[in-house]
Motif scaffolding. Structure first.
Motif, mmCIF file in Angstrom:
data_model
loop_
_atom_site.group_PDB
_atom_site.id
_atom_site.type_symbol
_atom_site.label_atom_id
_atom_site.label_comp_id
_atom_site.label_asym_id
_atom_site.label_seq_id
_atom_site.Cartn_x
_atom_site.Cartn_y
_atom_site.Cartn_z
ATOM 1 N N ARG A 99 0.826 -1.211 0.000
ATOM 2 C CA ARG A 99 0.000 0.000 0.000
ATOM 3 C C ARG A 99 0.857 1.256 0.000
ATOM 4 O O ARG A 99 0.572 2.209 -0.728
ATOM 5 C CB ARG A 99 -0.917 -0.025 1.226
ATOM 6 N N LEU A 100 1.908 1.248 0.773
ATOM 7 C CA LEU A 100 2.819 2.396 0.826
ATOM 8 C C LEU A 100 3.504 2.605 -0.516
ATOM 9 O O LEU A 100 3.601 3.736 -1.014
ATOM 10 C CB LEU A 100 3.857 2.200 1.929
ATOM 11 N N GLU A 101 3.969 1.519 -1.134
ATOM 12 C CA GLU A 101 4.640 1.631 -2.430
ATOM 13 C C GLU A 101 3.695 2.210 -3.487
ATOM 14 O O GLU A 101 4.081 3.091 -4.259
ATOM 15 C CB GLU A 101 5.179 0.285 -2.891
ATOM 16 N N VAL A 102 2.455 1.745 -3.517
ATOM 17 C CA VAL A 102 1.484 2.269 -4.476
ATOM 18 C C VAL A 102 1.287 3.765 -4.237
ATOM 19 O O VAL A 102 1.325 4.565 -5.176
ATOM 20 C CB VAL A 102 0.140 1.515 -4.388
ATOM 21 N N ARG A 103 1.084 4.137 -2.982
ATOM 22 C CA ARG A 103 0.862 5.555 -2.668
ATOM 23 C C ARG A 103 2.040 6.428 -3.087
ATOM 24 O O ARG A 103 1.861 7.459 -3.734
ATOM 25 C CB ARG A 103 0.580 5.731 -1.180
ATOM 26 N N ILE A 104 3.242 6.001 -2.769
ATOM 27 C CA ILE A 104 4.426 6.796 -3.092
ATOM 28 C C ILE A 104 4.611 6.916 -4.599
ATOM 29 O O ILE A 104 4.881 7.995 -5.121
ATOM 30 C CB ILE A 104 5.680 6.197 -2.415
ATOM 31 N N ARG A 105 4.443 5.819 -5.316
ATOM 32 C CA ARG A 105 4.612 5.861 -6.776
ATOM 33 C C ARG A 105 3.545 6.738 -7.441
ATOM 34 O O ARG A 105 3.848 7.491 -8.365
ATOM 35 C CB ARG A 105 4.613 4.452 -7.359
ATOM 36 N N LEU A 106 2.314 6.661 -6.961
ATOM 37 C CA LEU A 106 1.260 7.486 -7.554
ATOM 38 C C LEU A 106 1.445 8.964 -7.208
ATOM 39 O O LEU A 106 1.151 9.839 -8.029
ATOM 40 C CB LEU A 106 -0.117 6.978 -7.138
ATOM 41 N N GLU A 107 1.947 9.248 -6.017
ATOM 42 C CA GLU A 107 2.253 10.638 -5.662
ATOM 43 C C GLU A 107 3.371 11.183 -6.544
ATOM 44 O O GLU A 107 3.323 12.327 -6.995
ATOM 45 C CB GLU A 107 2.635 10.754 -4.187
ATOM 46 N N ARG A 108 4.384 10.368 -6.790
ATOM 47 C CA ARG A 108 5.478 10.788 -7.676
ATOM 48 C C ARG A 108 4.955 11.029 -9.092
ATOM 49 O O ARG A 108 5.340 12.000 -9.744
ATOM 50 C CB ARG A 108 6.585 9.739 -7.696
ATOM 51 N N LEU A 109 4.079 10.161 -9.567
ATOM 52 C CA LEU A 109 3.486 10.340 -10.882
ATOM 53 C C LEU A 109 2.717 11.656 -10.943
ATOM 54 O O LEU A 109 2.835 12.411 -11.917
ATOM 55 C CB LEU A 109 2.571 9.167 -11.223
ATOM 56 N N ALA A 110 1.938 11.960 -9.923
ATOM 57 C CA ALA A 110 1.182 13.219 -9.893
ATOM 58 C C ALA A 110 2.125 14.417 -9.918
ATOM 59 O O ALA A 110 1.858 15.419 -10.607
ATOM 60 C CB ALA A 110 0.287 13.262 -8.663
ATOM 61 N N THR A 111 3.232 14.317 -9.203
ATOM 62 C CA THR A 111 4.230 15.395 -9.209
ATOM 63 C C THR A 111 4.819 15.577 -10.604
ATOM 64 O O THR A 111 4.950 16.711 -11.093
ATOM 65 C CB THR A 111 5.355 15.093 -8.197
ATOM 66 N N LEU A 112 5.160 14.473 -11.264
ATOM 67 C CA LEU A 112 5.713 14.555 -12.620
ATOM 68 C C LEU A 112 4.688 15.117 -13.601
ATOM 69 O O LEU A 112 5.037 15.902 -14.496
ATOM 70 C CB LEU A 112 6.202 13.184 -13.082
ATOM 71 N N GLN A 113 3.434 14.744 -13.442
ATOM 72 C CA GLN A 113 2.396 15.283 -14.320
ATOM 73 C C GLN A 113 2.257 16.792 -14.138
ATOM 74 O O GLN A 113 2.116 17.532 -15.113
ATOM 75 C CB GLN A 113 1.053 14.584 -14.049
#
Length: 144
Positions: free
Chosen positions: A17-31
């Motif tokens: 769950r933590l890995e999913v959250r961190i990766r999706l937050e990073r994706l949102a930052t890159l977007q």
């Protein structure tokens, strides 16, 4: 599956769950960065999205399997104790921020039994042990 294997699988949940959250937050930052400062070399967020898609999908699938197994437990107290111990993030008492640590037995005893003392903790641990034994019987051997 053995009890230890079932417990190990449950312990993976918060990390997934933590890995999913961190990766999706990073994706949102890159977007957001792509919108603010487009790169002539291409979209950083699209490349990252392609990179993480199989990881996020696999993590979500594993999490869904764990959640379904917990939901299938016949005893509601066992379900609740197991959910609190393995599927919920604990909170730092000073900051209130979520942590990947397990909720303490004292807290589980207080939530479930209204008693964070030894009696509540022991009762919660007994329910957890029965729940893990049950999961070990329903999960397939290759459950990871």
């Amino acid at each position: 599956m053995t009890r230890d294997e079932a417990k190990t699988r449950l312990e993976r949940y918060t990390g997934l769950r933590l890995e999913v959250r961190i990766r999706l937050e990073r994706l949102a930052t890159l977007q957001q960065m792509d919108r603010e400062r487009p790169s002539p070399c291409g979209s950083r967020s699209e490349e990252y999205a392609r990179e993480i898609a199989p990881i996020v999908q696999a993590n979500r699938r594993e999490m869904a399997e764990i959640e379904a197994a917990v939901a299938a437990l016949p005893d509601p107290l066992e379900r609740e104790v197991l959910r609190l111990r393995y599927l919920e993030f604990s909170k730092d008492p000073r900051t209130g921020k979520k942590s990947v640590r397990h909720i303490t037995w004292k807290e589980i005893g207080r939530i479930v039994y209204g008693d964070g003392g030894k009696s509540g903790q022991k009762s919660a641990q007994r329910h957890l042990e029965r729940a893990i034994s049950y999961l070990a019987t329903i999960w397939p051997e290759s459950g990871q």
